[in-house]
Design an enzyme around this catalytic site. Structure first.
Site, short mmCIF file in Angstrom:
data_model
loop_
_atom_site.label_atom_id
_atom_site.label_comp_id
_atom_site.label_asym_id
_atom_site.label_seq_id
_atom_site.Cartn_x
_atom_site.Cartn_y
_atom_site.Cartn_z
N ALA A 45 41.48 40.67 32.01
CA ALA A 45 42.27 40.46 30.79
C ALA A 45 42.72 41.79 30.19
CB ALA A 45 41.47 39.66 29.77
N ASP A 46 41.87 42.80 30.26
CA ASP A 46 42.25 44.12 29.76
C ASP A 46 43.42 44.69 30.56
OD1 ASP A 46 40.48 44.95 27.55
OD2 ASP A 46 38.89 44.64 29.00
N GLY A 47 43.36 44.54 31.88
CA GLY A 47 44.44 45.07 32.72
C GLY A 47 45.76 44.37 32.45
N ALA A 83 47.05 45.60 29.24
CA ALA A 83 47.60 46.96 29.34
C ALA A 83 49.03 46.94 29.84
CB ALA A 83 46.73 47.79 30.28
#
Length: 395
Positions: free
Chosen positions: A166-168, A171
């Site tokens: 989810a972070d990627g 980003a």
């Protein structure tokens, strides 16, 4: 500075993954990214694998950035930050909503200093709503988006990814949002605030599950490595105890696979013409494909699928990636000099531009490596820098 984003100045005051990775992507294509870290350093420096006490994740996510230490909780740090904002194009932050405002650095204050500033705010749940003040990471987004509920074996528990999925995704979305805001600035002359909740990009990436629930009341079940949209689609074990992935999203590919494995009769079944209908016969299709693959070694299987123009790929470990000729042809892995570790290899930039290519200028630098250089631009001489060090505002 070279690259299509040359001349764009970014202040990266975010930590860990989503915000900092967005800044990394901008740096790869020429933006000047000044990474402003707490004097203790971004926690990513100690996250994950290390060599000689040096964080390897930081080497990738800090690449192309100038490292400056500055404690924004101190009035002296806030004043220096305001000076830096005056000639910046972008600020990326991921503090809990209200933190920048408490420091006198909220968007309304920064906009008065620099009306052209784009402030990208990356948080778990966004700037508004009942969850806005909750602490959160990508893991929570993977849980709440529906991803974990639909991932895993049918008779097993929900499954989280072993990396910052989810972070990627957030980003990549943040980088796109920033470029959208910068493009809008060309027309209006004004910057704006970007409110990105990490839970939302992964929600979109999961596809039509929201609309399917709205229109049909459907909740996606866990299907393991299978797909509810097509079959055969799975991982299959080969005779030499390796694994290959097969996908048949296109009807023509599905037909080729079944002819290859000796079951052309299934191609003529009335249900075979629809991917969704094929998925309801996954047991039969998996048996046909799986038994054929299980009787052959990986190289033979891959070669046969390639000759049949059917989609297949071996399941790689990280070690396998280094030896793959396609990754070598794309230069997906790049070797770079590093001031602390000698030469190191990491993932290259995300895409290739024919006229204005990006480049990795350097790997993640030591903590505070550029503090004196950058702060000198804003009137901090050697004596003042020494005072700031003594009070812990910089390191």
């Amino acid at each position: 500075m070279t690259g299509p984003l040359s001349g764009i100045k970014v202040l990266d005051i975010a930590t860990l993954f989503a915000g900092p990775l967005a800044a990394t992507l901008l740096a790869d294509f020429g933006a000047e990214v000044i990474k402003i870290e707490h004097p203790r350093g971004d926690p990513v420096r100690s996250h994950g694998a290390q060599r000689a006490g040096i964080g390897l994740w930081w080497k990738m996510i800090g690449r192309g950035k100038r490292s400056v230490t500055l404690y924004l909780g101190a009035p002296e740090g806030q004043e220096l930050f305001r000076r830096m904002v005056a000639d910046a194009d972008v600020v990326i932050e991921n503090f809990r909503p209200g933190t920048l405002e408490r420091w006198g650095l909220g968007y309304s204050a920064l906009r008065e200093i620099n009306p052209r500033l784009v402030l990208a705010r990356v948080t778990a749940f966004g700037q508004v709503g009942p969850y806005a003040q909750r602490p959160g990471f990508g893991t929570l987004a993977e849980a709440m988006s529906g991803f974990a509920a639909m991932t895993g074996e049918p008779d097993g528990p929900p499954t989280l990814p072993p990396f910052g999925l989810a972070d990627g995704i957030a980003a990549l979305t943040t980088a796109f949002a920033i470029m959208t805001a910068l493009r809008a600035r060309e027309a209006t002359g004004r910057g704006q605030q970007v409110d990105l909740a990490i839970v939302e990009p992964i929600l979109t990436l999961l596809g039509p599950h929201i609309t399917a629930y709205d229109q049909l009341g459907q909740v996606p079940p866990r299907t393991g490595n299978r797909s509810s949209n097509n079959a055969p689609r799975n991982l299959y074990r080969t005779a030499d105890d390796e694994w290959v992935a097969v996908s048949t999203s296109a009807q023509s590919v599905a037909e080729r696979v079944m002819r290859l494995v000796g079951r052309p009769d299934l191609v003529h079944a009335p249900w075979f013409a629809s991917g969704a209908e094929r998925a309801t016969h996954a047991d039969e299709l998996d048996e046909a494909v799986g038994s054929w693959i299980a009787a052959r070694k990986t190289d033979e299987v891959v070669a046969a699928f390639e000759n049949a123009e059917a989609a297949i790929a071996p399941v790689y470990t990280t070690a396998d990636i280094f030896d793959d000729p396609q990754f070598r042809a794309l230069e997906s892995i790049i070797s770079l000099p590093d001031a602390e570790l000698g030469r190191i290899r990491m993932q290259n930039i995300l895409f290739r531009l024919s006229e204005t290519p990006g480049a990795i200028r350097w790997t993640g630098p030591p903590l505070g490596a550029h503090t004196a250089e950058v702060l000198a631009r804003y009137g901090v001489d050697a004596d003042r820098l020494a005072q700031l060090r003594e009070t812990g505002v910089v390191r």
